[in-house]
Design an enzyme around this catalytic site. Structure first.
Site, PDB file in Angstrom:
ATOM      1  N   SER A 136       0.803  -1.233   0.000  1.00  0.00           N
ATOM      2  CA  SER A 136       0.000   0.000   0.000  1.00  0.00           C
ATOM      3  C   SER A 136       0.827   1.270   0.000  1.00  0.00           C
ATOM      4  O   SER A 136       0.286   2.335  -0.247  1.00  0.00           O
ATOM      5  CB  SER A 136      -0.916   0.032   1.222  1.00  0.00           C
ATOM      6  N   VAL A 161       1.113  -3.647   4.002  1.00  0.00           N
ATOM      7  CA  VAL A 161       1.060  -4.939   4.704  1.00  0.00           C
ATOM      8  C   VAL A 161       2.344  -5.741   4.542  1.00  0.00           C
ATOM      9  O   VAL A 161       2.551  -6.736   5.223  1.00  0.00           O
ATOM     10  CB  VAL A 161      -0.155  -5.805   4.258  1.00  0.00           C
ATOM     11  N   TYR A 191      -2.551  -3.022 -10.670  1.00  0.00           N
ATOM     12  CA  TYR A 191      -2.560  -2.753  -9.228  1.00  0.00           C
ATOM     13  C   TYR A 191      -1.744  -3.795  -8.450  1.00  0.00           C
ATOM     14  O   TYR A 191      -0.902  -3.450  -7.608  1.00  0.00           O
ATOM     15  CB  TYR A 191      -4.011  -2.691  -8.723  1.00  0.00           C
ATOM     16  N   LYS A 202       0.489   3.464  -2.958  1.00  0.00           N
ATOM     17  CA  LYS A 202      -0.721   4.256  -3.226  1.00  0.00           C
ATOM     18  C   LYS A 202      -0.466   5.757  -3.319  1.00  0.00           C
ATOM     19  O   LYS A 202      -0.932   6.398  -4.266  1.00  0.00           O
ATOM     20  CB  LYS A 202      -1.808   3.947  -2.178  1.00  0.00           C
ATOM     21  N   TYR A 233      -4.416   3.328   7.694  1.00  0.00           N
ATOM     22  CA  TYR A 233      -5.586   2.475   7.873  1.00  0.00           C
ATOM     23  C   TYR A 233      -6.517   3.107   8.903  1.00  0.00           C
ATOM     24  O   TYR A 233      -6.611   4.324   9.000  1.00  0.00           O
ATOM     25  CB  TYR A 233      -5.179   1.040   8.262  1.00  0.00           C
TER      26      TYR A 233
HETATM   27  N1  GLU Z   1      -1.786  -5.428  -2.264  1.00  0.00           N
HETATM   28  C1  GLU Z   1      -2.398  -5.275  -0.994  1.00  0.00           C
HETATM   29  C2  GLU Z   1      -3.915  -5.309  -1.094  1.00  0.00           C
HETATM   30  O1  GLU Z   1      -4.497  -4.672  -1.902  1.00  0.00           O
HETATM   31  C3  GLU Z   1      -1.966  -4.005  -0.362  1.00  0.00           C
HETATM   32  C4  GLU Z   1      -2.543  -3.853   0.981  1.00  0.00           C
HETATM   33  C5  GLU Z   1      -1.819  -2.967   1.894  1.00  0.00           C
HETATM   34  O2  GLU Z   1      -0.592  -2.886   1.866  1.00  0.00           O
HETATM   35  O3  GLU Z   1      -2.530  -2.269   2.644  1.00  0.00           O
HETATM   36  O4  GLU Z   1      -4.542  -6.049  -0.365  1.00  0.00           O
END
Ligand code: GLU
Length: 613
Positions: free
Chosen positions: A75, A269, A199, A78, A251
């Site tokens: 993430s 994550v 993605y 992002k 989060y």
């Molecule tokens: N590729 C992971 C997902 O979309 C990233 C999640 C994350 O790092 O928060 O579930």
């Protein structure tokens, strides 16, 4: 005295590095949390790995522990892809597709806001939309486009963990569900499976704690990578990215995070946390064990400790604008280094308040310029204001805007503004010109002394004086020969020979033996140090090279500013004359002492202006 050897220097450790070392030792003992395994391949991470890196905005990167172990960005991609979307598709297109409100839901929630758009770009729905937008713009090249942009943030080319990609791709149905929800609401226009491939791949990009620190530092530095110097994204995209990181980066711990730590951040994550403190630093940490919110346990600990120990909460700031003026004076206190004739001296003494000089230091910010404008208003209005910017380290847009408005204000009162210390080729100059468009009362000279001299000349003209490059008829005006009789002066003149110099010609070179002294008869010359610092501008009626009476070697260069003539008297002939006429010799040496004392007083005033509290 013991001499320090290179090894002793090397032993000196920056306290920030010591602090990061201590953090690493402290939090390594923390073994709580769980490695994410909903993407099966992530479960294979070594829970002991722990790396911390901190990048400063001057491009230094501190590293502690496993700072070079690669892991997947997840993430933390992002924010970068959001910034990329803003710059690639334009803010309007992106801001119409994705909201910026915190969702209060888990990152992978299959829910949109009341307009059926993603809540923000930090939750999966928003991030998948960003990947879709990039695909819209770049088609099959979308992923490579993203990978290369993230590489520019990191300052090196980044690879992909194919195993993690495949693992997520085969298990990522929840994200596919989000994709179809976006598509049915017309937020996603592209084929869902193709967008999801982009993605998942972007989430599987491999980084290290060091990379993350540099990427974060690029965010903290208005989009300019402090290590490579490349402007990776526009400041607009960066500030909006930091905004959503602030409100939604961690989060469902985001509110608590910004309250307690106060540094925009994003976690992934994979175990990474990136924190970007604007104008200060970028932090990257890696440790795979996550808490119940999905944030790296040790990473949270490091960020909290750093923020608390150095009091780095971004909303806990203050600044004192009063430090921005290092000297504020007029030409009465510190005139230019041009020698002036009596009538010029008289005009300048009467109108010494006509030229005000403000020497600035540090960054030119909104608060600093506002303070400066009030200092200007507090005293009688001058006809010329010189702003010396040579010690100005940086300018903010707000600072330059306010400065341009101050120029406008001065123009309305017919005050001429002169800038010194800023090169026309510099970015700062460009910024000032942009903001001060259309202003006709703005002049610039790189050297402060030249600026003061120019303003003084204008004052002399305005008050009826002429600055003629007059010729002296003999040596009678020479201060060095003051008090000598006409016949004594004639005898001295007979010792030398008249010389002519072309404009630009070097008459005296620093370092050469001092074998003669000169009396300037016509034209203008200047004395400067080998590094280019101009010590004085001399006009007819003054001497130069006269330090030869005291020093064996020339200490400065003398160059002709225009064609000039001077009487050059060989030192040996002069010395013989002095021996024969001890009384005249003593008078000349007293005159020299007087001239040096005057120069010392001027130099002391300058020192005083710059060091006064
Ligand atoms: N590729 C992971 C997902 O979309 C990233 C999640 C994350 O790092 O928060 O579930």
């Amino acid at each position: 005295m013991n001499h320090l050897r290179a090894k002793d220097w090397a032993a000196l450790k920056p306290p920030l590095l010591r602090f990061l070392d201590a953090c690493h030792a402290d939090f390594a003992a923390e073994t709580g949390g769980n490695v994410a395994d909903y993407i099966p391949e992530l479960g294979k991470a070594d829970p002991d790995h722990f790396g911390i890196s901190l990048a400063t905005l001057d491009g230094h990167v501190y590293e502690v522990g496993d700072s070079r172990i690669p892991f997947t960005i997840q993430s933390m991609s992002k924010p970068f892809v959001f910034a990329l979307a803003l710059d690639t598709l334009g803010a309007a297109r992106v801001e119409n597709a994705i909201g910026v409100e915190p969702s209060g839901d888990p990152f992978n929630s299959i829910r949109l806001n009341a307009d059926n758009h993603p809540f923000n770009p930090m939750v999966n729905a928003g991030a998948i939309t960003c990947s879709g937008l990039i695909r819209e713009a770049k088609g099959d090249g979308a992923f490579e486009y993203i990978r290369s942009a993230l590489g520019r943030f990191a300052g090196r080319e980044l690879g992909v963990d194919e195993a993690v990609f495949t693992s997520e791709s085969t298990t990522g149905d929840r994200n596919r569900a989000i994709g179809y929800l976006l598509r049915t609401n017309s937020v996603l226009k592209e084929d869902v499976s193709k967008v999801l491939e982009v993605y998942f791949r972007q989430c599987a990009i491999l980084v290290t704690a060091r990379d993350i620190a540099v990427m974060a530092a690029t965010l903290a530095n208005r989009g300019k990578n402090p290590v490579t110097g490349e402007q990776v994204m526009t400041p607009y995209a960066i500030s909006r990215t930091l905004s959503v990181m602030t409100s939604s980066g961690m989060y469902d711990y985001a509110g608590e995070w910004i309250y307690r730590v106060g540094i925009p951040a994003k976690s992934g994550v994979g175990g990474g946390i990136l924190a970007a403190l604007p104008a200060r630093l970028g932090l990257g940490s890696y440790s795979p064990k996550l808490d119940s919110h999905g944030n790296s346990v040790r990473g949270i600990g490091v960020c909290e400790a750093l923020s608390a120990h150095y009091d780095l909460h971004m909303l806990n700031r203050s600044d004192d604008a009063r430090n921005s003026i290092i000297a504020d004076y007029n030409i009465g206190k510190s005139p230019s280094r041009r020698s002036r004739r009596p009538h010029e001296r008289h005009i300048l003494a009467t109108h010494h308040q006509a030229v005000r000089i403000i020497e600035l230091v540090g960054p030119l910010t909104f608060s600093n310029v506002d303070y400066i404008s009030r200092q200007l208003a507090a005293k009688p209005r001058p006809q010329f204001v010189i702003f010396d910017l040579r010690r100005v380290a940086a300018m903010t847009r707000a600072g330059v805007r306010l400065l341009a408005e101050e120029f406008q204000e001065l123009a309305a009162f017919n005050v001429t503004v002169i800038l010194s210390g800023v090169r026309r080729s510099s970015a700062d100059w460009k910024l000032i010109k942009e903001q001060a468009k259309g202003l006709t009362n703005l002049r610039d000279f790189y050297l402060l002394d030249t600026a003061i001299e120019w303003a003084e000349d204008q004052v002399v003209y305005r008050h009826g004086g002429a600055i003629d490059f007059h010729e002296t008829t003999g040596l009678s005006e020479q201060p060095l020969l003051a008090g000598l009789s006409a016949s004594e002066i004639e005898e001295i003149a007979a010792l030398g020979a008249m010389r002519s110099y072309r404009s630009g010609e070097r008459i005296v070179a620093a370092g050469d033996p001092s074998t003669s002294l000169f009396f300037l008869v016509s034209g203008v010359v200047h004395v400067s140090l080998p590094d280019g610092v101009r010590l004085a501008t001399l006009t007819a009626g003054t001497a130069f090279g006269e330090m030869a009476l005291l020093e064996t070697y020339r200490t400065a260069d003398v160059l002709a500013d225009m064609s000039a003539t001077a009487l050059e008297i060989p030192l040996d002939a002069f010395e013989r004359y002095r021996e024969k006429h001890p009384r005249v010799g003593e008078r000349i040496m007293r005159n020299l002492a007087q001239l040096l004392a005057e120069r010392l007083i001027v130099a002391n005033t300058k020192v005083d202006l710059l060091t006064a509290p």
